[in-house]
Design an enzyme around this catalytic site. Structure first.
Site, short mmCIF file in Angstrom:
data_model
loop_
_atom_site.label_atom_id
_atom_site.label_comp_id
_atom_site.label_asym_id
_atom_site.label_seq_id
_atom_site.Cartn_x
_atom_site.Cartn_y
_atom_site.Cartn_z
CB CYS A 203 -0.89 0.01 1.25
SG CYS A 203 -1.83 -1.50 1.51
CG ASN B 233 3.98 -0.39 1.98
OD1 ASN B 233 5.07 0.08 1.75
ND2 ASN B 233 3.41 -1.27 1.21
N GLY B 234 3.14 -3.43 3.50
CA GLY B 234 4.00 -4.61 3.57
C GLY B 234 3.20 -5.85 3.89
NE ARG C 209 23.68 2.17 -17.40
CZ ARG C 209 24.99 1.91 -17.47
NH1 ARG C 209 25.46 0.79 -16.92
NH2 ARG C 209 25.81 2.76 -18.06
CB THR D 72 23.03 0.92 -10.91
OG1 THR D 72 24.39 1.30 -10.99
CG2 THR D 72 22.91 -0.59 -10.93
CG LEU E 83 -2.17 -3.68 -4.20
CD1 LEU E 83 -3.06 -3.46 -5.41
CD2 LEU E 83 -0.71 -3.82 -4.64
#
Length: 567
Positions: free
Chosen positions: A2, A78-79, A318, A315, A55
């Protein structure tokens, strides 16, 4: 998975309360993290605020904040808390919880213990904030798998959020920083470290090699991350790490009668990772989906990507580009949760520059440093590029028990080893742990495949073309001003300059720039993060060969997807 946004009003110097409606508007900037439900709470006594973008993964029909035993006891999270059922059955057996959502146990644990030390009871990943009887607590998981920032405004209020974009306007002129992993915060104590593992000390890595422990603890780590009430799949790059995760997950999901979807991406069907992933998918029997993105599409998307990623690290940008596109397509197929292989290279010294480590001691120090800073690199990339499209990524290699078993193994066992064919092989311990199963988890050539950086594996032309594009957009005169324009983390290539210029346009405060840590390989002359910058790479830019991976023809179970070109 979330988006959380919280304000600790009582930490400030101003009696005027922060407006709840304004807080909700700021939180909307991360609605992509939680498009299913929105919820908020403001404490009557303190003015502290909790805002949540949900979510739905567990107990799909509820919204946050979640209430404890009274209305003034609320949490946003969140998690995922993988041991939430154990906590319900043991620590909270005398409490009447209202939902089956894993997040709910946090507020009840706090009611019971009234301390940030409850974080040590949680087996999972998290960024959360809670209000309880006028008290405020915010916390982040041990390694920082979940992204979390804090900010301070002109009146001294503390703000907490998964993404920096919600803080830039209000706190950018004063303070924005990453919330330190393994810590909790209260207005009385400030930041307190609750996570103090033995493996922080490189001298403690003296344990004998125990391949069975590594094998078994990793299987357990994968299995616990299959907890979901929403559709779940696996990211499959064809490298060792994601392939192991996918194979273990596929066996367990099939045992439970579940369909297993795997996903890979490249610039075309001959990309190294796509070819290898196709072979793995055929071996483990998944419903495999291949996606391809054009280099032009990747370049066109850079500004949007940097806005989501909140980083100018070359990094990360990409590697995030293919993951961003892949997550978009996964979500269209209705999958909300995927397992991935982040963390193995840091734990076992899997990057090719580790071949150059001068000693066991330096090797161990560097692996610990990479794990400790994963929240600035691979965890950040995986979280933000996937959550841009509301997809949760779970990372079994960063399981607490598995970290303990692996990092405390003596470094002489983990350093690159020489194989019978003369090649030097990184992550030898991990490969060996899964080399002797009666039913092998992976084909031999995948188990012993050389490390390929994700940004390389999607197709070498991606990085080559990106570097050229950036060089074309930055004049020599502009680049000569790099140190004056960007004194912190001064760009040392035109590619880095181009990324930094976009970042500064989106996040103009110096505080925002200070949150970024650049990923740079050690012990090699060429500091470019591509694996091909290493002399060890079979396709090294120093010594390109003529051999190229060819596409497998055994693709009867594969769905090929060409992403529609963006208008």
């Amino acid at each position: 998975m979330c988006g959380i946004f919280a304000i600790c009003q009582q930490a400030g110097k101003c009696e005027q309360r922060f407006d709840l409606e304004k807080a909700k508007e700021l939180s909307k900037r991360q609605t992509h993290r939680g498009p299913d439900f929105r919820g908020s709470y403001q404490d009557d006594k303190t003015g502290d605020i909790l805002v949540h973008e949900r979510l739905a993964i567990m107990d799909l029909g509820i919204s946050h904040p979640l209430q404890g035993t009274r209305p003034d006891r609320q949490v946003i999270h969140n998690g995922e808390i993988y041991n939430h059922q154990w906590i319900r059955d043991n620590e909270l057996q005398t409490y009447q919880l209202r939902t089956t959502c894993d997040s709910e146990v946090i507020i009840f644990l706090y009611e019971k213990y009234r301390s940030g030390s409850i974080c040590n009871l949680l087996d999972g990943v998290f960024a959360f904030a809670l209000c309880c009887d006028g008290e405020f607590l915010a916390a982040r998981d041990p390694v920082g798998v979940k992204q979390m920032y804090y900010g301070i405004d002109q009146d001294g209020r503390y703000f907490f959020s998964n993404e920096m974009k919600t803080l830039e306007d209000t706190c950018g002129a004063y303070k924005i920083a990453a919330f330190p992993p393994g810590h909790y915060y209260t207005p009385k104590t400030g930041f307190v470290r609750y996570f103090q593992p033995e493996w922080f000390d490189y001298k403690k890595a003296i344990k004998a090699l125990d391949l069975k422990l590594i094998h078994d603890s990793f299987i357990k780590a994968v299995h616990k991350r299959l907890m979901s009430d929403a559709p779940l799949g696996v990211l499959l790059s064809g490298g060792l790490d994601s392939s192991l995760v996918s194979s273990i997950a596929a066996r367990e999901m099939k045992r439970k009668g579940l369909t297993v979807h795997s996903f890979s991406i490249g610039v075309d069907h001959t990309s190294p990772d796509v070819v290898a992933a196709r072979k793995v998918a055929d071996y483990i029997g998944t419903n495999h989906h291949e996606f391809y993105f054009s280099i032009e599409e990747g370049i066109k998307n850079l500004k949007k990507l940097i806005w989501h990623l909140e980083s100018y690290d070359v990094t990360s940008i990409r590697a995030s580009t293919p993951m961003y596109f892949l997550s978009e397509e996964i979500r269209k197929l209705g999958i909300k949760v995927v397992l991935s292989g982040e963390g193995a290279d840091e734990i076992f010294g899997g990057y090719l520059y580790f071949h150059n480590a001068p000693s066991d001691e330096e090797f161990q120090k560097e692996t610990i440093d990479r794990v400790v800073h994963l929240y600035t690199s691979d965890c950040l990339r995986a979280d933000k590029s996937s959550m841009a499209h509301s997809v949760e990524v779970r990372v079994p290699f960063l399981d607490k028990a598995f970290l303990e078993a692996s990092i405390l193994t003596a470094p002489q066992f983990k350093r690159p080893q020489k194989l019978e064919d003369g090649r030097r092989c990184e992550k030898y311990v991990l490969r060996s742990a899964f080399n002797n199963d009666e039913r092998p988890y992976l084909p031999h050539e995948i188990l012993w495949r050389q490390k390929e950086q994700f940004s390389d594996g999607v197709g070498y032309s991606w990085i080559d073309s990106l570097m050229q594009h950036c060089a074309d957009q930055v004049s020599d005169a502009d680049f000569a001003q790099a140190s004056q324009l960007f004194p912190h983390n001064t760009p040392h290539s035109k590619e880095a300059f181009y990324m930094r210029r976009i970042f500064a346009e989106l996040f103009p405060s110096e505080e925002a720039a200070l949150t970024v840590r650049k990923w740079i390989p050690k012990w090699q002359k060429n500091q470019d993060p591509s694996g091909r910058a290493s002399l060890v790479h079979e396709q090294s830019v120093h010594n390109l060969g003529d051999d190229h991976l060819m596409a497998s023809t055994n693709n009867h179970h594969i769905e090929h997807h060409f992403r529609p070109q963006q208008a």
